[in-house]
Design a protein around this motif. Structure first.
Motif, short mmCIF file in Angstrom:
data_model
loop_
_atom_site.label_atom_id
_atom_site.label_comp_id
_atom_site.label_asym_id
_atom_site.label_seq_id
_atom_site.Cartn_x
_atom_site.Cartn_y
_atom_site.Cartn_z
N THR A 166 -0.69 51.66 96.96
CA THR A 166 -1.56 50.62 97.44
C THR A 166 -1.16 49.31 98.03
O THR A 166 0.06 49.16 98.22
CB THR A 166 -2.36 50.17 96.19
OG1 THR A 166 -1.54 49.37 95.33
CG2 THR A 166 -3.00 51.32 95.42
N ARG A 167 -1.92 48.44 98.48
CA ARG A 167 -1.52 47.21 98.77
C ARG A 167 -1.36 46.11 97.77
O ARG A 167 -1.16 44.75 97.99
CB ARG A 167 -2.37 46.66 100.10
CG ARG A 167 -2.69 47.78 101.09
CD ARG A 167 -3.51 47.18 102.11
NE ARG A 167 -2.95 46.38 102.84
CZ ARG A 167 -3.71 45.85 104.08
NH1 ARG A 167 -4.87 46.43 104.44
NH2 ARG A 167 -3.37 44.70 104.56
N ALA A 168 -1.20 46.41 96.71
CA ALA A 168 -1.00 45.55 95.42
C ALA A 168 0.29 44.69 95.73
O ALA A 168 0.23 43.64 95.17
CB ALA A 168 -1.12 46.29 94.23
N HIS A 169 1.20 45.12 96.29
CA HIS A 169 2.44 44.57 96.48
C HIS A 169 2.34 43.25 97.39
O HIS A 169 2.93 42.33 97.02
CB HIS A 169 3.38 45.48 97.04
CG HIS A 169 3.25 45.84 98.40
ND1 HIS A 169 2.10 46.76 98.85
CD2 HIS A 169 3.65 45.61 99.58
CE1 HIS A 169 2.30 46.96 100.13
NE2 HIS A 169 3.09 46.13 100.58
N GLU A 170 1.29 43.47 98.07
CA GLU A 170 1.10 42.10 99.08
C GLU A 170 0.52 40.87 98.07
O GLU A 170 0.78 39.81 98.49
CB GLU A 170 0.11 42.42 100.07
CG GLU A 170 0.54 43.47 101.10
CD GLU A 170 -0.47 43.88 102.09
OE1 GLU A 170 -1.74 43.17 102.13
OE2 GLU A 170 -0.48 44.87 102.91
N ASP A 171 0.20 41.18 97.02
CA ASP A 171 -0.43 40.30 96.07
C ASP A 171 0.53 39.89 94.76
O ASP A 171 0.28 39.31 94.07
CB ASP A 171 -1.63 40.45 95.45
CG ASP A 171 -2.82 40.65 96.66
OD1 ASP A 171 -2.75 39.88 97.31
OD2 ASP A 171 -3.71 41.47 96.35
N GLY A 172 1.94 40.49 95.31
CA GLY A 172 2.80 40.40 94.21
C GLY A 172 3.33 41.26 92.98
O GLY A 172 4.15 41.05 92.24
N ASP A 173 2.35 42.35 92.93
CA ASP A 173 2.45 43.27 91.88
C ASP A 173 3.54 44.15 92.61
O ASP A 173 3.78 45.52 92.97
CB ASP A 173 1.20 44.09 91.79
CG ASP A 173 1.59 45.05 90.68
OD1 ASP A 173 2.32 44.72 89.74
OD2 ASP A 173 0.51 45.90 90.42
N LEU A 174 4.80 43.89 92.15
CA LEU A 174 6.30 44.55 92.78
C LEU A 174 7.29 44.12 91.69
O LEU A 174 7.00 43.09 90.82
CB LEU A 174 6.67 44.45 94.08
CG LEU A 174 6.74 42.51 94.53
CD1 LEU A 174 8.08 42.12 94.17
CD2 LEU A 174 6.36 42.58 95.86
N LEU A 175 8.43 44.72 91.68
CA LEU A 175 9.42 44.63 90.87
C LEU A 175 10.71 44.61 91.71
O LEU A 175 11.02 45.78 92.42
CB LEU A 175 9.59 45.43 89.62
CG LEU A 175 10.68 45.15 88.61
CD1 LEU A 175 10.62 44.04 87.97
CD2 LEU A 175 10.93 46.25 87.77
N ARG A 176 11.57 43.53 91.84
CA ARG A 176 13.03 43.83 92.32
C ARG A 176 13.86 43.55 91.19
O ARG A 176 14.11 42.69 90.45
CB ARG A 176 13.37 42.53 93.32
CG ARG A 176 12.30 42.56 94.66
CD ARG A 176 12.85 41.67 95.87
NE ARG A 176 12.12 41.84 97.01
CZ ARG A 176 10.89 41.28 97.44
NH1 ARG A 176 10.37 40.43 96.50
NH2 ARG A 176 10.36 41.62 98.47
N THR A 177 14.87 44.53 90.93
CA THR A 177 16.06 44.52 90.35
C THR A 177 17.13 44.24 91.10
O THR A 177 17.71 45.21 92.06
CB THR A 177 16.32 45.64 89.25
OG1 THR A 177 14.83 45.98 88.73
CG2 THR A 177 17.25 45.74 88.56
N GLU A 178 17.78 43.04 90.88
CA GLU A 178 19.06 42.94 91.49
C GLU A 178 20.34 43.16 91.06
O GLU A 178 20.43 42.86 89.60
CB GLU A 178 19.25 41.39 92.06
CG GLU A 178 20.51 41.10 92.81
CD GLU A 178 20.42 39.65 93.25
OE1 GLU A 178 21.53 39.50 93.93
OE2 GLU A 178 19.79 39.04 93.24
N VAL A 179 21.01 44.44 91.31
CA VAL A 179 22.11 45.00 90.57
C VAL A 179 23.33 44.25 91.30
O VAL A 179 23.54 44.43 92.57
CB VAL A 179 22.07 46.46 90.87
CG1 VAL A 179 23.36 47.21 90.16
CG2 VAL A 179 20.80 46.97 90.62
N THR A 180 23.83 43.48 90.31
CA THR A 180 25.13 42.85 91.02
C THR A 180 26.47 43.49 90.16
O THR A 180 26.60 43.57 88.70
CB THR A 180 25.27 41.35 90.55
OG1 THR A 180 23.98 40.95 91.02
CG2 THR A 180 26.29 40.67 90.96
N MET A 181 27.34 43.93 90.92
CA MET A 181 28.59 44.66 90.27
C MET A 181 29.76 43.59 90.61
O MET A 181 30.16 43.29 91.94
CB MET A 181 28.83 45.93 90.97
CG MET A 181 29.84 46.84 90.59
SD MET A 181 30.00 48.38 91.12
CE MET A 181 30.08 47.78 92.86
#
Length: 839
Positions: free
Chosen positions: A730-745
Motif C-alpha cells: 500500500t501507500r501507507a509508507h507515504e504517511d510514515g508507516d515504515l521502519l528503518r533499522t540502521e545497522v552500524t558495525m
C-alpha cells in the motif's frame, strides 16, 4: 550552416549570463552549486516547456501538468568578471571561463579539476541538415558510461551511440544500435584524475554521440553530441564521484517510486499463454499451480497482448482495450483466481490502433490521435496520421494532448483496471512506425510534430497510467512496466531491454546493458531471462541465465521461441532443482534488495552497480562489463560462458572480500580462479559489508513475511546498512508507516553491531541471527545490551535455541541468535584472547 566562433558580448542578467556570439546566443545558469546549464538557443525563443525535468529554477509552461512532481530551486549567487579577452563566472563549486576569440567555454570544479572544455571553432554548430552539434574536448584516455539502454561494452570510448528508439526485436546484444530508450545522459571519467562529470542533454529529438571515434588533424581529440533538432541544452553535472553525478542527475529528472514488493519477485510470462485458441485463463492459473507444486516462488504474471486478439476483416489482430472471449471468457474471475494465488497480473497495453480496430472510429472522433502532417493533409485531408503497426497500418494516441490523456484514463480503467488489477505493462511505445516526422501533435496546446516528441510518448503514457491506477485504487502502489522511455522514465515504470535474442552472447552483453541503465538513473531494469526471440535456450544456457537473472532488479522469464517451445523454469526436469535454488536465492535476498529499492527512491543510486562506479579509485575496474555490485556489500561474478569449470574474477583493489559460500578471504587487486559447476553462483561479501537475508523460506513476497532475519556481517572495517521495512503493497509508507533499522558495525577486537530502529511500522521479524564472518578465530564472549549470551557449543542445540551464540569453524562464522525487540539493540562480540593455560 551556422557556426559559432567568436563571443561579442558577455553580460550578467538577473543571475544568469547571456553570451552573444557571431552564431547562436548562449545562456549560462549555475542552477545549483554543482550543476551548470549551458543552453545554445538555436530555436531562438529559449522556451521552457519540459516533460522531463522535475527540478527547475524558472517558470515552465508545463508546470501545471507536472504538478507536485516538479519543484523550484533558487540558484546560488554568482559573480562575473570580464577582463576583455575572457569572462569568468564563479559561484557554488564551479568556475566557468568564457574565452571570447576563438570562442569556447571551460568549466573547473573547486578542486581545480577541468570538468569540461568546448572545442574552439566547432563547439556549437548547426549543420546543413539542421542538426545541432556540440563538440567537447576529450582525452584519448577518457572513459564514457551511461547512455541509457545500449549494446556492447560498458565503456563507450571510441564508439558511436545512436538514440532513435526502435522496436528492435531479436537485437544483437553486442552491435545493434539503437534499442528502445532515449536517455541522452552520460558520465565521463577522467582516468588520470579519477574525476567524473555528467552530461545531460535536455532535448527530446533523436540524437547520436561520437565518443572519440572521429578524428581530424585540425581539431584536438573530442567527443560530439548531434541532435536532429531543438537546442543544445546541456546540464553539466559535477562529481567528482560517479555516484555524486547520478544523485544530481536524478535530482533533475526524478527518482523512482517505491515499487510494491512483488515487483522484486519472479514475474512469470510467455507469449504462448495468451495465444491459445481457448481457455488461456486456465492455462495461466495452471502455470502458477505447477510453479508452487515445484517449489518455485512466483509473484506476478506479465500478460502478453494475445488477450486482445479479435477477428477482423484482415484476420486475427491485436486490438487494444478488448478481450478475447474464447481465451478469457470472464476476465474478473481470472483476476480473482490469480489474486487468490497471490499473483499480480500486468496486462499488456499498446498505444496505437490498427485500421481494422473495432473502436477506431470512436477513438478518432474523440480527437486523441496523432494528426497528419501539413503535406499529408494537402493530399488526403485532415485526419489521423497512419504508420506501421503490429499487424498492419495503425494510428497512434497523442499523449501530449490533455484530452487524449483523459480519454485514455477512462478507457484503461474500464478495459483493464476494472477487471481486477493495479498493474499495467505498457509496450511498443517507441512510435517509430510513424515515418512522417511532420505528423502533428498537440504539445499541450502549442502544437508540435512527432519529430521532436515521439521519445516522450512512453513517459507520458506511463504518467497517465500511474494517475489512472491512483484514481482507481488510491491505496495501492501502482506497478507499471514499460519497454521504451525517455530520461525520467524511472519516475513511473520498471523497464526492461526489450526483445532480446537467445544466445550466450546476449547473456553476456545484456549485463552491460543493465549496468548502463543503472548509471543513467534507471535502477529498476532487466532483460528477458532465457532470451525472448530465437530457439529455446539449451539447458546450460538457461541455468546460467536464471542464475544471473536472479540479481536483476526485474526478473522475468519471457519468450516467443521460434521452435514452438515455451521457456519455463521446469522445461528441463533434470535441472529444475538448480533453477529452483537460484530463484529461492533471489527470495532469500529480498530484505537486502527491498532496502536497496528504498535507497534508490531516496538517492537514485543503482541496485546493480558497475564496479567502476562502486570502486572509482581502482583503474582495474574501468573496463569491467560483466561483474557488478548488488548494493554496497555483494560482488556478483556469474558464470557466463559454456562448459566452464572455473571462473576467474579480478577483485577491486584496496578491498577485502569473502566468498559468500565458503567464507574464504581474498585481498583485492588480484585475480582469483574459482572452481565452478552447473550449480555455482560466484559471489563475494565485501569487507565492511552488511547483508540482511530472509532466514525463513519465502515462496511469495505477497503472502509470506520475513519472520527470521539473517544479518550477514563482514567486520574487516566499520560498515552501515539501513534495513527498510513497510507493508510492501500500500501507500501507507507515504504517511510514515515504515521502519528503518540502521545497522552500524564497528570493527576491532570487540565488534559491536547496533540495531537502531526508527518508525511506526510493526515488523513481522521475530528472531534475528547475526552471522559474523570470522574464519580465523572464535570469540571469547558475546553480549546483547550488556548481558552475556550463553555459549552453545553443540550445533544441534544451537539450532533449537532461542538465544545464544555458537562458533561454526567450517563456516568461519560467529552465529548469534537473539529475539527481535522494538527497542534498539547492541550486540558485542569480543575476540579478546583468553589464555586458558596461563590461567
Amino acid at each position: 550552416m551556422l557556426t559559432t566562433t567568436r563571443a561579442e558580448t558577455v553580460e550578467l542578467v538577473d543571475g544568469w549570463v547571456r553570451i552573444r556570439t557571431d552564431g547562436v546566443e548562449i545562456r549560462l545558469l549555475l542552477m545549483t552549486d554543482h550543476v551548470l546549464r549551458i543552453r545554445a538557443g538555436f530555436d531562438g525563443d529559449f522556451a521552457e516547456e519540459s516533460y522531463t525535468l522535475v527540478t527547475t529554477a524558472w517558470p515552465d509552461r508545463l508546470d501545471a501538468f507536472m504538478g507536485a512532481e516538479r519543484r523550484r530551486v533558487t540558484p546560488p549567487p554568482v559573480e562575473l568578471v570580464d577582463d576583455g579577452d575572457r569572462a569568468v563566472l564563479t559561484g557554488g563549486a564551479l568556475r566557468v571561463e568564457v574565452e571570447k576569440d576563438p570562442f569556447r567555454i571551460r568549466v573547473w570544479d573547486d578542486e581545480g579539476s577541468l570538468l569540461h572544455s568546448d572545442v574552439a571553432g566547432i563547439g556549437y554548430l548547426q549543420d546543413p541538415n539542421g542538426r545541432r552539434i556540440h563538440t567537447s574536448a576529450a582525452s584519448p584516455d577518457d572513459a564514457y558510461y551511461g547512455f541509457g539502454e545500449t549494446t556492447g561494452p560498458l565503456n563507450k570510448a571510441q564508439k558511436l551511440v545512436t538514440m532513435s528508439p526502435k522496436d528492435a526485436m531479436g537485437y544483437d546484444a553486442r552491435e545493434t544500435d539503437p534499442l528502445y530508450k532515449h536517455i541522452p545522459f552520460y558520465l565521463r571519467l577522467d582516468r588520470g584524475t579519477r574525476t567524473a562529470v555528467g552530461y545531460f542533454y535536455h532535448n527530446t529529438h533523436a540524437c547520436d554521440f561520437d565518443l572519440g571515434r572521429e578524428k581530424s588533424n585540425y581539431w584536438e581529440p573530442h567527443s560530439r553530441y548531434r541532435a536532429d533538432g531543438g537546442d543544445i541544452d546541456l546540464f553539466l553535472i559535477a562529481g567528482p564521484a560517479m555516484r555524486d553525478v547520478v544523485r544530481r542527475y536524478t535530482d533533475l529528472t526524478g527518482r523512482p517510486p517505491l515499487l510494491p514488493k512483488y515487483a522484486l519477485g519472479h514475474l512469470a510470462s510467455s507469449m504462448y499463454y495468451a495465444e491459445l485458441d481457448a481457455d488461456c485463463d486456465t492455462a495461466i492459473t495452471d502455470y502458477i499451480d505447477i510453479a508452487r507444486a515445484e517449489g518455485i516462488p512466483v509473484d506476478g504474471f506479465q500478460l502478453s497482448s494475445g488477450y486482445t486478439t479479435q477477428e477482423t476483416p484482415a484476420g486475427p489482430k491485436r486490438c487494444v482495450f478488448t478481450w478475447n472471449d474464447d481465451r478469457f471468457p470472464d476476465p474478473p474471475r481470472f483476476f480473482r483466481a490469480m489474486t487468490e494465488r497471490g499473483i499480480t497480473v500486468s496486462p499488456n497495453v499498446k498505444p496505437a490502433l490498427l485500421d481494422v480496430h473495432p473502436r477506431l472510429d470512436e477513438v478518432a472522433d474523440a480527437g486523441v490521435l496523432v494528426g497528419r502532417s501539413t503535406d499529408a493533409q494537402a493530399r488526403h485531408g485532415e485526419g489521423p496520421a497512419t504508420g506501421a503497426w503490429w499487424g498492419g497500418p495503425g494510428s497512434f494516441v497523442d499523449f501530449t494532448k490533455p484530452q487524449a490523456r483523459e480519454h485514455w484514463k477512462r478507457w484503461l480503467t474500464a478495459a483493464v483496471l476494472d477487471q481486477g488489477t493495479t498493474s499495467v505493462w505498457n509496450d511498443n511505445c517507441e512510435y517509430d512506425g510513424l515515418v512522417d516526422a511532420d505528423s502533428r501533435v498537440d504539445f499541450d496546446g502549442t502544437g508540435g510534430t512527432i519529430h521532436g516528441l515521439r521519445t516522450v510518448m512512453a513517459n507520458l503514457m506511463c504518467h497517465v497510467t500511474r494517475d489512472a491506477i491512483a484514481e482507481h485504487s488510491p491505496d495501492a502502489r501502482p506497478y507499471i512496466v514499460c519497454r521504451s522511455g525517455h530520461a525520467g522514465i524511472q519516475r513511473y515504470a520498471q523497464t526492461w531491454a526489450g526483445d532480446n535474442s537467445t544466445s550466450w552472447e546476449t547473456l553476456r552483453h545484456n549485463v552491460a546493458t543493465i549496468l548502463g541503465m543503472s548509471l543513467s538513473g534507471v535502477p529498476h531494469q532487466g532483460c528477458d531471462i532465457g532470451g525472448f526471440h530465437g530457439p529455446r535456450p539449451e539447458p546450460e544456457l538457461f541455468v546460467r541465465w536464471v542464475q544471473h537473472g536472479v540479481f536483476q532488479p526485474r526478473f522475468s522469464i519471457h519468450s516467443v521461441n521460434s521452435d514452438n517451445t515455451v521457456t519455463e523454469p521446469w522445461m528441463y526436469p533434470e535441472h529444475t532443482g538448480t533453477i529452483r535454488d537460484a530463484i529461492r536465492l533471489r527470495y532469500r535476498l529480498f530484505p537486502y534488495t527491498y532496502s536497496l529499492t528504498a535507497r534508490a527512491r531516496d538517492t537514485g543510486l543503482p541496485l546493480m552497480e558497475p564496479l567502476v562506479s562502486a570502486f572509482q579509485h581502482d583503474p582495474g575496474s574501468d573496463e569491467n562489463s560483466t561483474e557488478f555490485m548488488l548494493g554496497d556489500s555483494l560482488l556478483v561474478a556469474n558464470v557466463l560462458t559454456p562448459g566452464a569449470t572455473t571462473r576467474t574474477v579480478r577483485l577491486p583493489e584496496g578491498e577485502v572480500f569473502y566468498d559468500f559460500w565458503t567464507r574464504r578471504r581474498y585481498s583485492g587487486g588480484q585475480s582469483v580462479e574459482l572452481p565452478v559447476d552447473l550449480g555455482s553462483i560466484p559471489m563475494f561479501v565485501r569487507g565492511g559489508g552488511i547483508v540482511p537475508l530472509a532466514g525463513n523460506e519465502l515462496t511469495s513476497l505477497t503472502r509470506d513475511e520475513v519472520t527470521d532475519l539473517h544479518l550477514l556481517c563482514a567486520p574487516d572495517r566499520d560498515g552501515t546498512f539501513v534495513l527498510y521495512e513497510d507493508d510492501g503493497l500500500t501507500r501507507a509508507h507515504e504517511d510514515g508507516d515504515l521502519l528503518r533499522t540502521e545497522v552500524t558495525m564497528r570493527a576491532g577486537e570487540q565488534v559491536t553491531i547496533d540495531l537502531a530502529r526508527r518508525g511506526s511500522f510493526r515488523s513481522p521479524v521475530r528472531r534475528v541471527l547475526l552471522d559474523v564472518v570470522s574464519p580465523d578465530r572464535a570469540p571469547y564472549w558475546v553480549e546483547v545490551d550488556g548481558e552475556r549470551l550463553p555459549h552453545v557449543l553443540y550445533h544441534r542445540r544451537f539450532e533449537d535455541a532461542e538465544r545464544g551464540w555458537h562458533y561454526d569453524p567450517a563456516r568461519g562464522a560467529v552465529l548469534v541468535k537473539i529475539p527481535r525487540t522494538d527497542d534498539d539493540q547492541r550486540v558485542t562480540v569480543s575476540f579478546a584472547q583468553f589464555d586458558m593455560i596461563g590461567m
